[in-house]
Design an enzyme around this catalytic site. Structure first.
Site, PDB file in Angstrom:
ATOM      1  N   LYS A 115       0.836  -1.214   0.000  1.00  0.00           N
ATOM      2  CA  LYS A 115       0.000   0.000   0.000  1.00  0.00           C
ATOM      3  C   LYS A 115       0.868   1.260   0.000  1.00  0.00           C
ATOM      4  CE  LYS A 115      -2.652  -3.079  -0.072  1.00  0.00           C
ATOM      5  NZ  LYS A 115      -2.814  -3.559  -1.437  1.00  0.00           N
ATOM      6  N   GLU A 199      -3.953   6.742   8.672  1.00  0.00           N
ATOM      7  CA  GLU A 199      -4.851   7.543   7.844  1.00  0.00           C
ATOM      8  C   GLU A 199      -5.972   8.072   8.716  1.00  0.00           C
ATOM      9  OE1 GLU A 199      -6.508   5.258   4.646  1.00  0.00           O
ATOM     10  OE2 GLU A 199      -4.722   5.457   3.391  1.00  0.00           O
ATOM     11  N   HIS A 234     -15.637  -7.311   5.525  1.00  0.00           N
ATOM     12  CA  HIS A 234     -14.792  -7.174   4.329  1.00  0.00           C
ATOM     13  C   HIS A 234     -15.073  -8.206   3.257  1.00  0.00           C
ATOM     14  CE1 HIS A 234     -12.728  -4.050   6.407  1.00  0.00           C
ATOM     15  NE2 HIS A 234     -12.429  -4.851   7.399  1.00  0.00           N
ATOM     16  N   ARG A 291      -6.156  -7.872 -10.599  1.00  0.00           N
ATOM     17  CA  ARG A 291      -6.732  -9.133 -11.098  1.00  0.00           C
ATOM     18  C   ARG A 291      -8.129  -8.862 -11.650  1.00  0.00           C
ATOM     19  NH1 ARG A 291      -7.715  -8.866  -5.526  1.00  0.00           N
ATOM     20  NH2 ARG A 291      -9.954  -8.723  -5.147  1.00  0.00           N
TER      21      ARG A 291
HETATM   22  C1  MV4 Z   1     -10.604   2.889   5.262  1.00  0.00           C
HETATM   23  C2  MV4 Z   1     -11.837   3.098   5.920  1.00  0.00           C
HETATM   24  C3  MV4 Z   1     -12.033   4.307   6.523  1.00  0.00           C
HETATM   25  N1  MV4 Z   1     -11.061   5.247   6.515  1.00  0.00           N
HETATM   26  N2  MV4 Z   1      -9.670   3.854   5.279  1.00  0.00           N
HETATM   27  C4  MV4 Z   1     -11.300  -1.696   4.158  1.00  0.00           C
HETATM   28  C5  MV4 Z   1     -10.818  -2.450   3.000  1.00  0.00           C
HETATM   29  C6  MV4 Z   1      -9.601  -1.756   2.553  1.00  0.00           C
HETATM   30  N3  MV4 Z   1      -9.532  -1.741   1.140  1.00  0.00           N
HETATM   31  C7  MV4 Z   1      -9.706  -0.387   3.122  1.00  0.00           C
HETATM   32  N4  MV4 Z   1     -10.819  -0.380   4.003  1.00  0.00           N
HETATM   33  C8  MV4 Z   1     -11.215   0.739   4.634  1.00  0.00           C
HETATM   34  N5  MV4 Z   1     -10.325   1.744   4.638  1.00  0.00           N
HETATM   35  C9  MV4 Z   1      -9.908   4.998   5.896  1.00  0.00           C
HETATM   36  N6  MV4 Z   1      -8.959   5.920   5.926  1.00  0.00           N
HETATM   37  C10 MV4 Z   1     -12.775   2.084   5.900  1.00  0.00           C
HETATM   38  C11 MV4 Z   1     -12.468   0.887   5.271  1.00  0.00           C
HETATM   39  C12 MV4 Z   1     -13.491  -0.108   5.349  1.00  0.00           C
HETATM   40  C13 MV4 Z   1     -14.123  -0.584   4.223  1.00  0.00           C
HETATM   41  C14 MV4 Z   1     -13.778  -0.171   2.947  1.00  0.00           C
HETATM   42  C15 MV4 Z   1     -14.411  -0.660   1.842  1.00  0.00           C
HETATM   43  C16 MV4 Z   1     -15.414  -1.609   1.994  1.00  0.00           C
HETATM   44  C17 MV4 Z   1     -15.764  -2.045   3.218  1.00  0.00           C
HETATM   45  C18 MV4 Z   1     -15.132  -1.551   4.353  1.00  0.00           C
HETATM   46  C19 MV4 Z   1     -15.528  -2.005   5.595  1.00  0.00           C
HETATM   47  C20 MV4 Z   1     -14.901  -1.510   6.706  1.00  0.00           C
HETATM   48  C21 MV4 Z   1     -13.878  -0.579   6.576  1.00  0.00           C
END
Ligand code: MV4
Length: 489
Positions: A115, A199, A234, A291
């Site tokens: 990341k 973050e 997730h 992918r």
């Molecule tokens: C976040 C967030 C809130 N704030 N980043 C979860 C999967 C990963 N790709 C990043 N994710 C998140 N990052 C910040 N700065 C909340 C999530 C997140 C989330 C993101 C997408 C789909 C479902 C989720 C479920 C919980 C948290």
């Protein structure tokens, strides 16, 4: 390209082979002992046993799969999703053996697998990112100062994580050090890499991702968004395209950002750029998945494009025939992931025997399926049975058709997420389009399904009683008619 080996199983193996066959390309399946009679094995032109059921003794054996490919004169390997699909070493191994890896170069996989490397790669491209640190944290006191500057809550993320793995929320300043210690040791244990960054925590985001496609001649296009906010721990459950909250302007902006992300890592093939969208419709780049994704069919339906065909063409070195200006959105598509999980019991895997397994059929219903009636569901792999996809001119139409298709999907012997799909489709928050990534946590409880099932059982019982009483009545009428008749004679 005359022959493709699909290094995967289940619905995605069959999905890839379907397009290969359509293009006149021969297909090779690989399988584990427990998948001996699996549909993807029967569907392929040739199939080779590669090992025991656990995936680290079969579907993850890169060397073995390469050997099979060489023995059978395979030109290219499609990795599907999961397993070896985002393994940079495997992509390299393919190229070293003169076999085309249907996917990006290993360098792009590597960059996006970290990341922090991803953030670094896109830095020069003016992509919006969540406020935070852009280097691995080495000095915890300094990191705490930054966190205080951003404002709590903040998120600690593992650089080697992704898809929600290795994330930790810190609610207040007092918890910072202890949470940081835990996050680092977790990252070391899980990924062998303790690099973490912080973050600002976006509290109620939507998860919007953009499909991109890039050829080897420098052309990159996007195929609009998928809305993936309906997820549980997730794991996505319902996906759709387009999203009901994007305006044409925002869609164009996010699409352009996604194309820039792909260009930043010299991307080739099909990829997905993930964004968070906050309540004020600000979007932030999260990560790129290098992918073909599980939920690609909703994009195929609304763009009338076969993404696997495009992957194969690009891998053959062809120039992308689709231009950005040619693309537009047609109608609405919805996907439900049908998992062998019990929504009444905390979504625990419900493996067992498929006593009854009949797919719904009909216009605008697509089922990407990997199972058959009479099969046992192996415990070794992901418990997803199929993807139920519906299409409509409008979102409402697609939702109505989904409800109907779920009713016509007959599964007995195990519990599945089908009733959960009905719950989502009937929920006001989903229907109105006003939801975020907390939908399931906020709105779902097993009682919602139980109450409905009880009501349905009661209605069924009442119908049976009504029928019985009617039958009795008819009999009584018959008897008295007979009586009257016999008295007359
Ligand atoms: C976040 C967030 C809130 N704030 N980043 C979860 C999967 C990963 N790709 C990043 N994710 C998140 N990052 C910040 N700065 C909340 C999530 C997140 C989330 C993101 C997408 C789909 C479902 C989720 C479920 C919980 C948290």
């Amino acid at each position: 390209m005359k022959k493709i080996l699909v290094a995967n199983r289940g619905e995605i193996a069959i999905r890839v082979m379907r397009t290969a066959k359509k293009m006149g390309i021969k297909t090779v399946a690989v399988y584990s002992t427990i998948d001996r009679h699996a549909p993807h094995v029967k569907y392929a032109d040739e199939a080779v046993l590669i090992g025991e059921a656990p995936s680290n003794q079969s579907y993850l054996l890169g060397d073995k799969i390469i050997q099979v490919a060489k023995d059978l004169n395979v030109d290219a390997i499609h990795p599907g999703y999961g397993f070896l699909s985002e393994n940079a070493d495997f992509a390299e191994l393919c190229e070293a053996n003169n076999i085309t890896f249907i996917g990006p170069k290993s360098k792009a996989i590597k960059i996006m697998g970290s990341k922090l490397a991803a953030k670094d790669a896109v830095k020069a491209y003016d992509i919006p990112m969540v406020p935070g640190t852009d280097e691995a944290i080495t000095d915890i006191a300094e990191a705490k100062n930054i966190a205080t500057g951003i404002g709590f809550p903040i998120l600690i993320k593992a650089s080697a994580g992704g898809g929600g793995k290795g994330m930790r929320i810190v609610e207040k300043e007092a918890d910072f050090e202890s949470q940081m210690d835990r996050a680092i040791s977790e990252a070391v244990n899980a990924f062998g890499d303790g690099s973490v960054f912080i973050e600002k925590y976006v509290a109620s985001p939507r998860h919007i991702e953009i499909q991109v496609m890039a050829d080897t001649h420098g052309n990159v296009i996007h195929l609009f968004e998928r809305e993936c906010s309906i997820q549980r721990r997730h794991q996505k459950v319902v996906e759709e395209a387009p999203s009901s909250v994007l305006t044409p302007e925002l869609r164009a902006k996010m699409g352009e950002a996604a194309v820039k992300v792909a260009k930043a890592c010299n991307y080739i093939g099909a990829g997905t750029v993930e964004f968070l969208l906050d309540e004020n419709h600000n979007f932030y780049f999260l990560e790129m998945n290098t992918r073909l994704q599980v939920e690609h069919p909703v994009t195929e339906l609304i763009t009338k494009t076969d993404l696997v065909e495009q992957q194969i063409r690009v891998a053959r070195g062809e120039v992308l025939a689709i231009k950005q200006a040619d693309l537009s959105i047609h109608g609405h598509a919805l996907e439900l992931r049908v998992y062998a999980e019990d929504p009444l019991n905390d979504f625990l895997p419900s493996v067992g025997h498929l006593d009854v397994y009949q797919l719904p059929v009909g216009e605008n219903i697509r089922v990407d399926n990997g199972f058959e009636q009479g099969m046992d569901i192996p415990i070794y792999y992901d418990p997803m049975l199929s993807k139920l996809i519906t299409y409509g001119t409008t979102r409402d139409e697609a939702i109505q058709l989904m409800i109907k298709a779920i009713e016509n999907y007959q599964i007995e012997g195990i519990q599945t997420t089908l009733p959960f799909g009905t719950f989502v489709c009937e929920h006001d928050a989903f229907r109105s389009g006003d939801f975020d990534t907390h939908f399931v946590k906020k709105h779902y409880s097993p009682e919602a399904i139980k109450a409905k099932q009880e009501t349905e059982a009661n209605i069924a019982a009442l119908i049976a009683v009504k029928q019985y009483l009617e039958d009795q009545n008819v009999l009584r009428t018959c008897h008295s008619a007979l009586d009257a008749e016999s008295k007359r004679n």
